[in-house]
Write a protein that holds these residues in place. Structure first.
Motif, PDB file in Angstrom:
ATOM      1  N   GLY A  36       0.588  -1.575   0.151  1.00 26.77           N
ATOM      2  CA  GLY A  36       0.365   0.253  -0.241  1.00 26.77           C
ATOM      3  C   GLY A  36       1.125   1.288  -0.154  1.00 26.77           C
ATOM      4  O   GLY A  36       0.326   2.966  -0.739  1.00 26.77           O
ATOM      5  N   GLN A  37       1.695   1.415   0.747  1.00 21.02           N
ATOM      6  CA  GLN A  37       2.684   2.199   0.471  1.00 21.02           C
ATOM      7  C   GLN A  37       3.737   2.353  -0.709  1.00 21.02           C
ATOM      8  O   GLN A  37       3.475   3.632  -1.259  1.00 21.02           O
ATOM      9  N   GLN A  38       3.323   1.849  -1.467  1.00 20.95           N
ATOM     10  CA  GLN A  38       4.876   1.453  -2.437  1.00 20.95           C
ATOM     11  C   GLN A  38       3.460   2.038  -3.703  1.00 20.95           C
ATOM     12  O   GLN A  38       4.087   3.324  -4.318  1.00 20.95           O
ATOM     13  N   ILE A  39       1.834   1.492  -3.668  1.00 22.60           N
ATOM     14  CA  ILE A  39       1.001   1.664  -4.367  1.00 22.60           C
ATOM     15  C   ILE A  39       0.551   4.226  -4.176  1.00 22.60           C
ATOM     16  O   ILE A  39       0.584   4.849  -4.874  1.00 22.60           O
ATOM     17  N   GLY A  40       0.468   4.347  -2.450  1.00 22.45           N
ATOM     18  CA  GLY A  40       0.321   5.503  -2.624  1.00 22.45           C
ATOM     19  C   GLY A  40       1.577   6.944  -2.771  1.00 22.45           C
ATOM     20  O   GLY A  40       1.663   7.689  -3.543  1.00 22.45           O
ATOM     21  N   GLY A  41       2.480   5.825  -1.995  1.00 20.85           N
ATOM     22  CA  GLY A  41       3.892   6.864  -2.920  1.00 20.85           C
ATOM     23  C   GLY A  41       4.421   6.851  -4.134  1.00 20.85           C
ATOM     24  O   GLY A  41       4.427   8.005  -5.173  1.00 20.85           O
ATOM     25  N   ASN A  42       3.764   5.655  -4.897  1.00 24.34           N
ATOM     26  CA  ASN A  42       3.838   6.460  -6.786  1.00 24.34           C
ATOM     27  C   ASN A  42       2.909   7.530  -7.328  1.00 24.34           C
ATOM     28  O   ASN A  42       3.694   8.170  -8.367  1.00 24.34           O
ATOM     29  N   LEU A  43       1.652   7.477  -6.315  1.00 26.08           N
ATOM     30  CA  LEU A  43       0.675   8.459  -7.118  1.00 26.08           C
ATOM     31  C   LEU A  43       0.950   9.030  -6.363  1.00 26.08           C
ATOM     32  O   LEU A  43       0.758  10.859  -7.161  1.00 26.08           O
ATOM     33  N   LYS A  44       1.212   9.899  -5.309  1.00 21.27           N
ATOM     34  CA  LYS A  44       1.383  10.986  -4.667  1.00 21.27           C
ATOM     35  C   LYS A  44       2.970  11.077  -5.090  1.00 21.27           C
ATOM     36  O   LYS A  44       2.775  12.457  -5.954  1.00 21.27           O
ATOM     37  N   GLN A  45       3.747  10.734  -6.242  1.00 15.34           N
ATOM     38  CA  GLN A  45       5.393  11.363  -6.893  1.00 15.34           C
ATOM     39  C   GLN A  45       4.763  12.253  -7.916  1.00 15.34           C
ATOM     40  O   GLN A  45       5.214  12.412  -8.485  1.00 15.34           O
ATOM     41  N   GLN A  46       3.582  11.015  -9.000  1.00 16.41           N
ATOM     42  CA  GLN A  46       3.160  11.884  -9.574  1.00 16.41           C
ATOM     43  C   GLN A  46       2.034  12.789  -9.553  1.00 16.41           C
ATOM     44  O   GLN A  46       1.537  13.206 -10.888  1.00 16.41           O
ATOM     45  N   ASN A  47       2.342  12.733  -8.621  1.00 12.02           N
ATOM     46  CA  ASN A  47       0.764  14.451  -8.059  1.00 12.02           C
ATOM     47  C   ASN A  47      -0.181  13.862  -8.897  1.00 12.02           C
ATOM     48  O   ASN A  47      -1.310  14.901  -9.172  1.00 12.02           O
ATOM     49  N   ILE A  48      -0.936  13.034  -8.688  1.00 14.47           N
ATOM     50  CA  ILE A  48      -1.893  12.558  -9.125  1.00 14.47           C
ATOM     51  C   ILE A  48      -3.299  11.990  -7.842  1.00 14.47           C
ATOM     52  O   ILE A  48      -3.139  12.075  -6.850  1.00 14.47           O
ATOM     53  N   ASP A  49      -3.970  13.146  -8.233  1.00 11.94           N
ATOM     54  CA  ASP A  49      -5.167  12.828  -7.618  1.00 11.94           C
ATOM     55  C   ASP A  49      -5.777  11.335  -7.416  1.00 11.94           C
ATOM     56  O   ASP A  49      -6.285  10.719  -8.120  1.00 11.94           O
ATOM     57  N   PHE A  50      -6.084  11.601  -6.299  1.00 11.12           N
ATOM     58  CA  PHE A  50      -7.276  10.123  -5.941  1.00 11.12           C
ATOM     59  C   PHE A  50      -8.235   9.818  -4.364  1.00 11.12           C
ATOM     60  O   PHE A  50      -7.836  10.257  -3.745  1.00 11.12           O
ATOM     61  N   ASP A  51      -8.688   8.826  -4.217  1.00  4.58           N
ATOM     62  CA  ASP A  51      -9.790   8.481  -3.228  1.00  4.58           C
ATOM     63  C   ASP A  51      -8.744   7.344  -2.512  1.00  4.58           C
ATOM     64  O   ASP A  51      -9.076   6.182  -2.501  1.00  4.58           O
ATOM     65  N   ALA A  52      -8.091   7.340  -1.855  1.00  2.00           N
ATOM     66  CA  ALA A  52      -7.546   6.291  -0.439  1.00  2.00           C
ATOM     67  C   ALA A  52      -8.359   5.402  -0.334  1.00  2.00           C
ATOM     68  O   ALA A  52      -7.938   4.098   0.053  1.00  2.00           O
ATOM     69  N   ASP A  53      -9.967   5.314  -0.067  1.00  2.69           N
ATOM     70  CA  ASP A  53     -10.654   4.651   0.170  1.00  2.69           C
ATOM     71  C   ASP A  53     -11.572   4.177  -0.642  1.00  2.69           C
ATOM     72  O   ASP A  53     -11.398   2.413  -0.811  1.00  2.69           O
ATOM     73  N   ALA A  54     -11.689   4.935  -2.189  1.00  2.00           N
ATOM     74  CA  ALA A  54     -12.220   3.932  -2.657  1.00  2.00           C
ATOM     75  C   ALA A  54     -11.628   2.823  -3.713  1.00  2.00           C
ATOM     76  O   ALA A  54     -11.182   1.835  -4.339  1.00  2.00           O
TER      77      ALA A  54
END
Length: 228
Positions: A36-54
């Protein structure tokens, strides 16, 4: 814009579940949290907006063979995400370009700042006594790179080891600046985005950022010697 890369991480993340805080007291829970940290970190690094719960719910559903969306709907959603990301990046690039021009315009009148025809700005902090490298040379340097707000994005000092690379194989601002230096010299560089990474940016470097480097030219390694 760099392509959004999500698939590989998501596919391997089936063990991650949408739940309240849990104790990471088993190997599976720890591994799932790491994914989960890898996924969240990857999305954050790419500056992508997302809903963590979804996102977490989708991972849980996928692990159970369920899907609340059709393939067509998912494809449309990803295309929309791409459009929003591109728009967001363009807005950031435009804002940074404006701030960068204002910074450089003010900075060029600061004490000891020199400006070249390309727009590169630099301060000689210590005159070297050795030779100046050519574009075909390989150099050994220590450096620290920051944004204009002081946020650091790279440092050979922190790694405890000088970097070695060809003068002609780096961003144009570096290539130009290194040829103005002598071995043993130190300089502070203010590199416009067009001499750095431009509107594309890099991880840790927003689009159209002015880059500030502290550079110490330690040595020159001639290309011919580097091949031996």
């Amino acid at each position: 814009m760099n392509r959004i890369i999500i698939g590989g991480l998501v596919i391997t993340a089936f063990a991650f579940t949408a739940c309240t805080k849990k104790k990471l007291d088993t190997d599976i829970k720890k591994a799932s949290y790491a994914i989960g940290q890898q996924i969240g970190g990857n999305l954050k690094q790419q500056n992508i907006d997302f809903d963590a719960d979804a996102l977490a719910q989708a991972l849980k559903d996928a692990s159970q063979g369920k899907n609340e969306m059709s393939k067509e709907d998912m494809q449309a959603a990803m295309m929309k995400l791409q459009e929003m990301a591109m728009k967001k990046q363009q807005e950031a690039a435009d804002a940074n370009a404006k701030k960068g021009k204002e910074f450089l315009e003010k900075n060029k009148s600061e004490a000891n700042v020199k400006t070249t025809a390309s727009g590169l700005q630099y301060i000689v902090e210590k005159e070297g006594t050795g030779a100046s490298p050519s574009k075909d040379d390989t150099v050994k340097v220590h450096y620290k790179g920051t944004l204009t707000n002081g946020e650091q994005f790279d440092s050979s000092y922190d790694r405890g080891q000088p970097a070695e690379f060809p003068v002609g194989g780096v961003i144009p601002g570096w290539t130009e600046a290194l040829q103005l230096m002598k071995v043993g010299g130190k300089a502070k560089l203010f590199i416009p985005p067009e001499l750095a990474y431009g509107p594309s940016g890099r991880p840790g470097i927003p689009p159209n950022s002015v880059l500030v480097f502290e550079v110490e030219l330690i040595d020159i390694v001639k290309a011919a010697k580097a091949k031996k």
